[in-house]
Design an enzyme around this catalytic site. Sequence first.
Site, PDB file in Angstrom:
ATOM      1  CE  LYS A   1      -1.420  -5.874   3.639  1.00  5.06           C
ATOM      2  NZ  LYS A   1      -1.895  -4.233   4.025  1.00  5.06           N
TER       3      LYS A   1
ATOM      4  CB  SER B   1      18.088  -8.895   8.408  1.00  7.97           C
ATOM      5  OG  SER B   1      18.242  -7.944   8.758  1.00  7.97           O
TER       6      SER B   1
ATOM      7  CG  ASP C   1      -1.464  -0.963   5.529  1.00  9.74           C
ATOM      8  OD1 ASP C   1      -1.949  -0.896   6.616  1.00  9.74           O
ATOM      9  OD2 ASP C   1      -0.200  -1.940   5.983  1.00  9.74           O
TER      10      ASP C   1
END
Length: 317
Positions: A95, A34, A176
């Site tokens: 995705k 991160s 989305d």
Amino acid sequence: MKHYQWGIIGLGDIANSFAESFQQENSHLAAVASRSLEKAELFARKYQIPKAYGSFDALLDDQEIDIIYVAVPNRQHIQHILKALEAGKHVLCEKAITMNSKELADAIKLAEEKDLILAEAMTIFNMPLYHELRSQIDTGRFGKLKMIQAPFGSYKEPDPKNRFFNPELAGGALLDIGTYAVSFARWFLSSQPKVLASVMQPFSTGVDEQSATILQNEANELATVSLSFQAKMPKQGIVAFENAYIVINEYPRADEAKIYFNDGTTETIVSGDSQQALNYEISNMVKTIEGTLPNRSLFFTKDVIDILDQMQQSWDK
């Protein structure tokens, strides 16, 4: 048997689901990264992952990591895919894998040059049910495919700052939930379709809030894709043939389908386990790397991204 070491880039909700469900005999979650070392360390402790890095580049420099799972926001996918491939890592990306076909073509070219596997984490292309249904369809018992319906409606709090509606984070329903609906349609269509018509209603930020699209291929098979971020709809996919139609509820991670024949008889097909959806992606990724499974999902992913491009282009006219 080789034991594959995985690393995660991006530690949001889907990364948590991925780490929580990760169960593979020949794979191990070895590292996470991160931009905040503290966040990476908290995530690593939560899931008992040995290594935590405070930068993505530090993870890519780890020579023990074989596969990178990319789970950052959509707009950032391509930069991290390319960096991971350049570092010699196989890549499984959430995705939508890229923002458009040009980005995907660049990523595929680099993966081929590096002799690495690139794949999209699309459940529909990995769930056993869909492969079983394809086998059943290929026997011809259902007759000619005529029509597909793929709705997906979700209610998101109308906050312009969250990722669902933020254009800087590639918000909007299409990239989305739309990837699931279009992937569902493309899996069953016998060839790549063209967008006959598509209409979109934007959110206040300009991203697509809802849309309705008609697809048609050269075999005259039709599909409708209906999307909404401000109205719930059942995730019920319907695939209609001359002799029967198939109903698949909760189709993104389905493990059961019901077939209704024209003579009034029905049949239920059960295959896989919806709770193991992410593990099927992981397992198939490893099989593809090992050469025991063709990278079939990438073929469909390319077609899906092309369809998404067509839809967006039609909205821009």
